[in-house]
Design an enzyme around this catalytic site. Structure first.
Site, PDB file in Angstrom:
ATOM      1  N   THR A   1      43.265  52.300  36.279  1.00 55.18           N
ATOM      2  CA  THR A   1      42.343  52.534  34.917  1.00 55.18           C
ATOM      3  C   THR A   1      42.319  53.937  34.437  1.00 55.18           C
ATOM      4  O   THR A   1      42.534  54.947  35.061  1.00 55.18           O
ATOM      5  CB  THR A   1      41.033  52.056  35.463  1.00 55.18           C
ATOM      6  OG1 THR A   1      39.979  52.534  34.366  1.00 55.18           O
ATOM      7  CG2 THR A   1      40.537  52.965  36.501  1.00 55.18           C
TER       8      THR A   1
ATOM      9  N   TYR B   1      33.766  54.322  40.287  1.00 50.03           N
ATOM     10  CA  TYR B   1      34.772  53.385  39.935  1.00 50.03           C
ATOM     11  C   TYR B   1      36.023  53.816  39.970  1.00 50.03           C
ATOM     12  O   TYR B   1      37.033  53.564  40.589  1.00 50.03           O
ATOM     13  CB  TYR B   1      34.168  52.552  38.855  1.00 50.03           C
ATOM     14  CG  TYR B   1      35.553  51.758  38.029  1.00 50.03           C
ATOM     15  CD1 TYR B   1      36.138  50.626  38.829  1.00 50.03           C
ATOM     16  CD2 TYR B   1      36.010  51.988  36.628  1.00 50.03           C
ATOM     17  CE1 TYR B   1      37.187  49.906  38.313  1.00 50.03           C
ATOM     18  CE2 TYR B   1      36.935  51.199  36.196  1.00 50.03           C
ATOM     19  CZ  TYR B   1      37.700  50.423  37.162  1.00 50.03           C
ATOM     20  OH  TYR B   1      38.695  49.587  36.202  1.00 50.03           O
TER      21      TYR B   1
HETATM   22  N1  LIG Z   1      38.843  45.180  31.606  1.00 48.60           N
HETATM   23  C1  LIG Z   1      39.225  46.399  31.157  1.00 48.60           C
HETATM   24  O1  LIG Z   1      39.284  46.973  30.242  1.00 48.60           O
HETATM   25  C2  LIG Z   1      40.069  47.192  32.409  1.00 48.60           C
HETATM   26  C3  LIG Z   1      40.365  48.401  32.370  1.00 48.60           C
HETATM   27  C4  LIG Z   1      41.118  49.032  33.372  1.00 48.60           C
HETATM   28  C5  LIG Z   1      41.157  48.359  34.464  1.00 48.60           C
HETATM   29  N2  LIG Z   1      40.829  47.204  34.840  1.00 48.60           N
HETATM   30  C6  LIG Z   1      40.988  46.834  36.151  1.00 48.60           C
HETATM   31  O2  LIG Z   1      41.913  45.493  35.872  1.00 48.60           O
HETATM   32  C7  LIG Z   1      41.508  44.537  36.933  1.00 48.60           C
HETATM   33  C8  LIG Z   1      41.091  43.175  36.290  1.00 48.60           C
HETATM   34  O3  LIG Z   1      39.974  43.445  35.525  1.00 48.60           O
HETATM   35  P1  LIG Z   1      39.127  42.185  34.675  1.00 48.60           P
HETATM   36  O4  LIG Z   1      38.608  43.088  33.428  1.00 48.60           O
HETATM   37  O5  LIG Z   1      40.196  41.115  34.347  1.00 48.60           O
HETATM   38  O6  LIG Z   1      38.073  42.020  35.900  1.00 48.60           O
HETATM   39  P2  LIG Z   1      37.624  40.496  36.102  1.00 48.60           P
HETATM   40  O7  LIG Z   1      36.368  40.711  37.091  1.00 48.60           O
HETATM   41  O8  LIG Z   1      37.532  39.560  35.231  1.00 48.60           O
HETATM   42  O9  LIG Z   1      38.682  39.997  37.203  1.00 48.60           O
HETATM   43  C9  LIG Z   1      38.703  40.449  38.725  1.00 48.60           C
HETATM   44  C10 LIG Z   1      38.949  39.239  39.525  1.00 48.60           C
HETATM   45  O10 LIG Z   1      39.123  39.861  40.732  1.00 48.60           O
HETATM   46  C11 LIG Z   1      38.340  38.825  41.718  1.00 48.60           C
HETATM   47  N3  LIG Z   1      38.008  39.338  42.734  1.00 48.60           N
HETATM   48  C12 LIG Z   1      36.986  40.481  42.883  1.00 48.60           C
HETATM   49  N4  LIG Z   1      36.825  41.019  44.212  1.00 48.60           N
HETATM   50  C13 LIG Z   1      37.570  40.431  44.803  1.00 48.60           C
HETATM   51  C14 LIG Z   1      37.882  40.318  46.297  1.00 48.60           C
HETATM   52  N5  LIG Z   1      37.319  41.112  47.248  1.00 48.60           N
HETATM   53  N6  LIG Z   1      38.930  39.394  46.785  1.00 48.60           N
HETATM   54  C15 LIG Z   1      39.306  38.198  45.960  1.00 48.60           C
HETATM   55  N7  LIG Z   1      39.005  38.259  44.706  1.00 48.60           N
HETATM   56  C16 LIG Z   1      38.464  39.196  43.947  1.00 48.60           C
HETATM   57  C17 LIG Z   1      37.217  38.325  40.802  1.00 48.60           C
HETATM   58  O11 LIG Z   1      36.590  36.796  41.256  1.00 48.60           O
HETATM   59  C18 LIG Z   1      37.954  38.208  39.517  1.00 48.60           C
HETATM   60  O12 LIG Z   1      38.584  36.887  39.351  1.00 48.60           O
HETATM   61  C19 LIG Z   1      40.158  45.288  37.693  1.00 48.60           C
HETATM   62  O13 LIG Z   1      41.125  45.767  38.915  1.00 48.60           O
HETATM   63  C20 LIG Z   1      39.962  46.151  36.764  1.00 48.60           C
HETATM   64  O14 LIG Z   1      39.369  47.231  37.749  1.00 48.60           O
HETATM   65  C21 LIG Z   1      40.282  46.579  33.864  1.00 48.60           C
END
Ligand SMILES: NC(=O)c1ccc[n+]([C@@H]2O[C@H](COP(=O)([O-])OP(=O)(O)OC[C@H]3O[C@@H](n4cnc5c(N)ncnc54)[C@H](O)[C@@H]3O)[C@@H](O)[C@H]2O)c1
Length: 331
Positions: free
Chosen positions: A120, A144
């Protein structure tokens, strides 16, 4: 089975993981979703099987990798709300850092040593420069971001000690939705700017707050680099290809190199939807830097990746199409 073999998508039932699953299937692989459904949705798993499990469960991870003969893993599974991480850091270090160690342990036990990791822009904290090159990471400003930076360092150690190949992709602000409007952003509660603003238009959230109008930015509101989730998916396939070709990996920003303020996004939503977002002004939130804009040059040079879908009208129109289909307007 798809001809190019299986890819484990940890967190594949979430927003970005589901879009990347679709891209993985389009590229000829079988995406095997591994998700505990903490924030994910069964309905988002459409391109391969769903294994309900926690990444911390290294035995289940290893069994799943062996069962499907997985060639590489994409790791999206994490907790990712900045404010929540400030209020409850233990939950973040447990789910993100300890959870990733469980995943890595399971992968190594099953003989799988290629990983694409969701990092991120939060690893940069208040970088104080713009655009931000990969070398500026480190002085994070919230748990985070720290949890993700710790994982990057763990992955570098694994690469040096075990020859474990990984590519960490530092996404800036993911946004937009697949053009089919079958998958998109859906969180409870929704804290991200664009989906929350659109939900305010639909009457699904009581208010839409701008947190801080006194930042040192042109209009006083925070500036971010918005990248369409379809672009993230393209970059993930490029990273996967590199790992499958035997490259050891690295760390890359995924952004456009252009920043927009919160006010500029709210104005763009007005332009694209024809409706004004009902805005309330609030104090700054703990842990929010003023400006985060990526230097995308390294990913362009080495992954051949350049954002193609991330113009603001496309971002907002695709997100609006998803929201109108996913949860129609109230009242
Ligand atoms: N959305 C953004 O703008 C953004 C920006 C930078 C980084 N990220 C990173 O991208 C990734 C996905 O983000 P997102 O926005 O799709 O979030 P999201 O919450 O929609 O997706 C995360 C998924 O991981 C699953 N999950 C969480 N903990 C778990 C565990 N311990 N075991 C198994 N499954 C688990 C959740 O059920 C969910 O389906 C994350 O790692 C987040 O930190 C997101």
């Amino acid at each position: 089975m798809a001809s190019k073999g299986a890819i484990l998508i940890a967190g594949g039932a979430g927003y970005i993981g589901s879009h990347c699953s679709k891209a993985v299937a389009d590229a000829g692989f079988l995406p095997v979703c591994y998700d505990n459904l903490a924030t994910g949705h069964r309905s988002f798993v459409q391109w391969g099987p769903l294994v309900v499990g926690d990444v911390a469960d290294s035995i289940k991870v290893a069994t799943t990798i062996q069962k499907y003969d997985v060639r590489a893993v994409m790791h999206f599974a994490a907790s990712s709300a900045v404010g929540e991480s400030v209020a409850d850091p233990q939950a973040y270090y447990l789910n993100n850092v300890a959870g990733t160690l469980g995943l890595l342990q399971g992968m190594r036990a099953a003989g799988c040593d290629r990983l694409v990791f969701s990092s991120t822009g939060a690893v940069y904290g208040n970088a104080g420069r713009e655009p931000i090159p990969e070398s500026a990471a480190g002085p994070t400003v919230n748990p985070y971001g720290r949890s993700k930076y710790m994982i990057e360092q763990i992955l570098a150690d694994y690469r040096a000690a075990y020859g474990f190949a990984s590519i960490a992709l530092r996404y800036f602000n993911a946004c937009g939705a697949d053009s089919s409007a079958v998958i998109g952003e859906m969180r409870e509660p929704e804290t991200h700017l664009i989906p929350r603003a659109l939900m305010a238009l639909q009457g699904h959230v009581g208010d839409f707050a701008i947190f801080g109008a006194d930042y040192d930015t042109p209009d006083g509101t925070a500036v971010r680099d918005y990248i369409h989730v379809d672009d993230l998916a393209v970059a993930h396939i490029a990273a996967l290809d590199r790992l499958l070709q035997g490259q050891p990996g690295g760390v890359y920003n995924l952004g456009t190199g252009t920043g927009y303020s919160v006010k500029e996004i709210v104005d763009a939503i007005h332009r694209e939807t024809g409706e004004a977002v009902p805005v309330v002004m609030r104090e700054r939130r703990a842990g929010d830097p003023a400006i985060l804009v990526a230097d995308p040059a390294h990913a362009e040079r080495e992954l051949g990746f350049k954002a193609q879908h991330s113009d603001l009208p496309n971002i907002i129109r695709s997100a609006w199409a998803w929201h109108q289909k996913a949860h129609p307007r109230r009242g």
